[in-house]
Design a protein around this motif. Structure first.
Motif, PDB file in Angstrom:
ATOM      1  N   ARG A   1       4.453   4.172  25.549  1.00  0.00           N
ATOM      2  CA  ARG A   1       4.081   4.048  24.133  1.00  0.00           C
ATOM      3  C   ARG A   1       2.546   3.953  23.918  1.00  0.00           C
ATOM      4  NH1 ARG A   1       7.094   3.201  19.681  1.00  0.00           N
ATOM      5  NH2 ARG A   1       9.063   2.931  20.546  1.00  0.00           N
ATOM      6  N   LYS A   2       2.050   4.349  23.147  1.00  0.00           N
ATOM      7  CA  LYS A   2       0.686   4.179  22.953  1.00  0.00           C
ATOM      8  C   LYS A   2       0.388   2.800  22.084  1.00  0.00           C
ATOM      9  CE  LYS A   2       0.094   7.248  19.063  1.00  0.00           C
ATOM     10  NZ  LYS A   2      -0.553   8.486  18.527  1.00  0.00           N
ATOM     11  N   GLY A   3      -0.675   2.283  22.267  1.00  0.00           N
ATOM     12  CA  GLY A   3      -1.181   1.109  21.744  1.00  0.00           C
ATOM     13  C   GLY A   3      -0.520  -0.153  22.103  1.00  0.00           C
ATOM     14  N   GLN A   4      -0.108  -0.377  23.348  1.00  0.00           N
ATOM     15  CA  GLN A   4       0.497  -1.501  23.855  1.00  0.00           C
ATOM     16  C   GLN A   4      -0.525  -2.752  23.973  1.00  0.00           C
ATOM     17  OE1 GLN A   4       2.682  -1.147  27.583  1.00  0.00           O
ATOM     18  NE2 GLN A   4       3.171   0.978  26.808  1.00  0.00           N
ATOM     19  N   LYS A   5      -0.057  -3.958  23.559  1.00  0.00           N
ATOM     20  CA  LYS A   5      -1.130  -4.935  23.445  1.00  0.00           C
ATOM     21  C   LYS A   5      -0.372  -5.994  24.264  1.00  0.00           C
ATOM     22  CE  LYS A   5      -3.041  -4.172  18.957  1.00  0.00           C
ATOM     23  NZ  LYS A   5      -3.001  -2.874  19.368  1.00  0.00           N
ATOM     24  N   THR A   6      -1.010  -6.410  25.388  1.00  0.00           N
ATOM     25  CA  THR A   6      -0.273  -7.454  26.454  1.00  0.00           C
ATOM     26  C   THR A   6      -1.217  -8.615  26.545  1.00  0.00           C
ATOM     27  OG1 THR A   6      -1.236  -6.349  28.289  1.00  0.00           O
ATOM     28  CG2 THR A   6       1.257  -5.675  27.655  1.00  0.00           C
ATOM     29  N   PRO A   7      -0.860  -9.778  26.587  1.00  0.00           N
ATOM     30  CA  PRO A   7      -1.670 -11.058  27.052  1.00  0.00           C
ATOM     31  C   PRO A   7      -3.069 -10.678  28.099  1.00  0.00           C
ATOM     32  CG  PRO A   7       0.582 -11.611  27.127  1.00  0.00           C
ATOM     33  CD  PRO A   7       0.572 -10.263  27.100  1.00  0.00           C
ATOM     34  N   ASP A   8      -3.890 -11.343  27.846  1.00  0.00           N
ATOM     35  CA  ASP A   8      -5.027 -11.220  28.806  1.00  0.00           C
ATOM     36  C   ASP A   8      -4.446 -11.529  30.202  1.00  0.00           C
ATOM     37  OD1 ASP A   8      -6.760 -10.569  27.014  1.00  0.00           O
ATOM     38  OD2 ASP A   8      -7.637 -12.290  26.589  1.00  0.00           O
TER      39      ASP A   8
ATOM     40  N   GLU B   1       0.697   0.849  29.627  1.00  0.00           N
ATOM     41  CA  GLU B   1      -0.268   2.235  29.248  1.00  0.00           C
ATOM     42  C   GLU B   1      -1.360   2.347  29.897  1.00  0.00           C
ATOM     43  OE1 GLU B   1      -2.114   3.497  24.902  1.00  0.00           O
ATOM     44  OE2 GLU B   1      -1.307   1.712  25.124  1.00  0.00           O
ATOM     45  N   ARG B   2      -2.121   1.275  30.237  1.00  0.00           N
ATOM     46  CA  ARG B   2      -3.324   1.411  31.159  1.00  0.00           C
ATOM     47  C   ARG B   2      -2.978   1.999  32.371  1.00  0.00           C
ATOM     48  NH1 ARG B   2      -4.908  -3.250  28.329  1.00  0.00           N
ATOM     49  NH2 ARG B   2      -4.425  -4.659  30.161  1.00  0.00           N
ATOM     50  N   MET B   3      -1.983   1.675  33.049  1.00  0.00           N
ATOM     51  CA  MET B   3      -1.670   1.905  34.367  1.00  0.00           C
ATOM     52  C   MET B   3      -1.232   3.243  34.432  1.00  0.00           C
ATOM     53  SD  MET B   3       0.479  -1.255  36.186  1.00  0.00           S
ATOM     54  CE  MET B   3       0.171  -0.860  37.572  1.00  0.00           C
ATOM     55  N   LEU B   4      -0.383   3.991  33.369  1.00  0.00           N
ATOM     56  CA  LEU B   4       0.062   5.278  33.411  1.00  0.00           C
ATOM     57  C   LEU B   4      -1.489   6.112  33.101  1.00  0.00           C
ATOM     58  CD1 LEU B   4       3.352   5.151  31.662  1.00  0.00           C
ATOM     59  CD2 LEU B   4       2.860   5.810  33.720  1.00  0.00           C
ATOM     60  N   LYS B   5      -2.171   5.592  32.363  1.00  0.00           N
ATOM     61  CA  LYS B   5      -3.455   6.348  32.077  1.00  0.00           C
ATOM     62  C   LYS B   5      -4.420   6.831  33.372  1.00  0.00           C
ATOM     63  CE  LYS B   5      -4.576   5.624  27.227  1.00  0.00           C
ATOM     64  NZ  LYS B   5      -5.182   4.811  26.209  1.00  0.00           N
ATOM     65  N   ARG B   6      -3.953   5.559  34.419  1.00  0.00           N
ATOM     66  CA  ARG B   6      -4.902   5.977  35.653  1.00  0.00           C
ATOM     67  C   ARG B   6      -4.267   6.850  36.279  1.00  0.00           C
ATOM     68  NH1 ARG B   6      -5.016   0.472  38.930  1.00  0.00           N
ATOM     69  NH2 ARG B   6      -5.927   2.068  40.520  1.00  0.00           N
ATOM     70  N   VAL B   7      -2.990   7.388  36.241  1.00  0.00           N
ATOM     71  CA  VAL B   7      -2.253   8.418  36.822  1.00  0.00           C
ATOM     72  C   VAL B   7      -2.791   9.765  36.254  1.00  0.00           C
ATOM     73  CG1 VAL B   7      -0.036   9.701  37.125  1.00  0.00           C
ATOM     74  CG2 VAL B   7      -0.282   7.220  37.444  1.00  0.00           C
TER      75      VAL B   7
ATOM     76  N   MET C   1       1.503   8.023  24.441  1.00  0.00           N
ATOM     77  CA  MET C   1       0.150   7.860  24.668  1.00  0.00           C
ATOM     78  C   MET C   1      -0.525   9.235  25.066  1.00  0.00           C
ATOM     79  SD  MET C   1       0.541   6.482  28.855  1.00  0.00           S
ATOM     80  CE  MET C   1      -0.862   7.602  29.426  1.00  0.00           C
ATOM     81  N   ASP C   2      -1.821   9.509  24.957  1.00  0.00           N
ATOM     82  CA  ASP C   2      -2.387  10.763  25.309  1.00  0.00           C
ATOM     83  C   ASP C   2      -2.082  10.890  26.728  1.00  0.00           C
ATOM     84  OD1 ASP C   2      -3.375  10.744  22.787  1.00  0.00           O
ATOM     85  OD2 ASP C   2      -5.334  10.216  23.103  1.00  0.00           O
ATOM     86  N   GLY C   3      -2.092  12.116  26.979  1.00  0.00           N
ATOM     87  CA  GLY C   3      -1.883  12.598  28.503  1.00  0.00           C
ATOM     88  C   GLY C   3      -0.640  12.721  29.188  1.00  0.00           C
ATOM     89  N   ALA C   4       0.441  11.770  28.265  1.00  0.00           N
ATOM     90  CA  ALA C   4       1.911  12.039  28.570  1.00  0.00           C
ATOM     91  C   ALA C   4       2.693  12.934  27.747  1.00  0.00           C
ATOM     92  CB  ALA C   4       2.435  10.481  28.657  1.00  0.00           C
ATOM     93  N   ARG C   5       3.725  13.374  28.089  1.00  0.00           N
ATOM     94  CA  ARG C   5       4.456  14.471  27.269  1.00  0.00           C
ATOM     95  C   ARG C   5       6.030  14.442  27.293  1.00  0.00           C
ATOM     96  NH1 ARG C   5       6.249  18.886  29.803  1.00  0.00           N
ATOM     97  NH2 ARG C   5       5.126  19.329  31.607  1.00  0.00           N
TER      98      ARG C   5
END
Length: 117
Positions: free
Chosen positions: A49-56, A62-68, A93-97
């Motif tokens: 899901r795009k736009g995930q917000k997680t605590p610092d 989403e960021r981990m999948l973007k690395r793939v 998210m962009d890049g997934a389908r």
């Protein structure tokens, strides 16, 4: 070598998705020519899901999948699993389908290794 990761669990709550993607990143690092595919099914589709917000300081799927994706891997989501969870293509998210069981079957046959989390 072609490696297919099949993820089933929700992205947060257990660490199965997290650990699967850690391994995927490590394989890409050790062998830049490796072919990595991640197929998300059941509750794991929410990981894309795009736009995930997680605590610092907390991992973000989403960021981990973007690395793939940026490592020339692929991220595919079970379409019927998306539908069952009210996810539309615009939510991904962009890049997934969106994908299908037929595509998962083909990816499984083409893979040298299949890892299920």
């Amino acid at each position: 070598m072609k490696t297919l990761f099949i993820l089933n669990d929700a992205p947060y709550g257990t660490e199965r998705c997290y650990n699967a993607l850690r391994l995927a990143h490590n394989l890409m690092k050790q062998d830049p020519g490796a072919s990595i595919a991640v197929f998300l099914m059941a509750d794991a589709v929410v990981a894309a899901r795009k736009g995930q917000k997680t605590p610092d300081g907390y991992y973000n799927m989403e960021r981990m999948l973007k690395r793939v994706v940026t490592g020339k891997g692929s991220v595919l989501l079970c379409g019927s699993c998306m539908d069952a969870r009210g996810m539309a293509d615009e939510d991904v998210m962009d890049g997934a389908r969106r994908s299908t069981m037929d595509e998962l079957g083909s990816a499984t046959l083409a893979a040298d290794r299949v890892l299920v989390f």
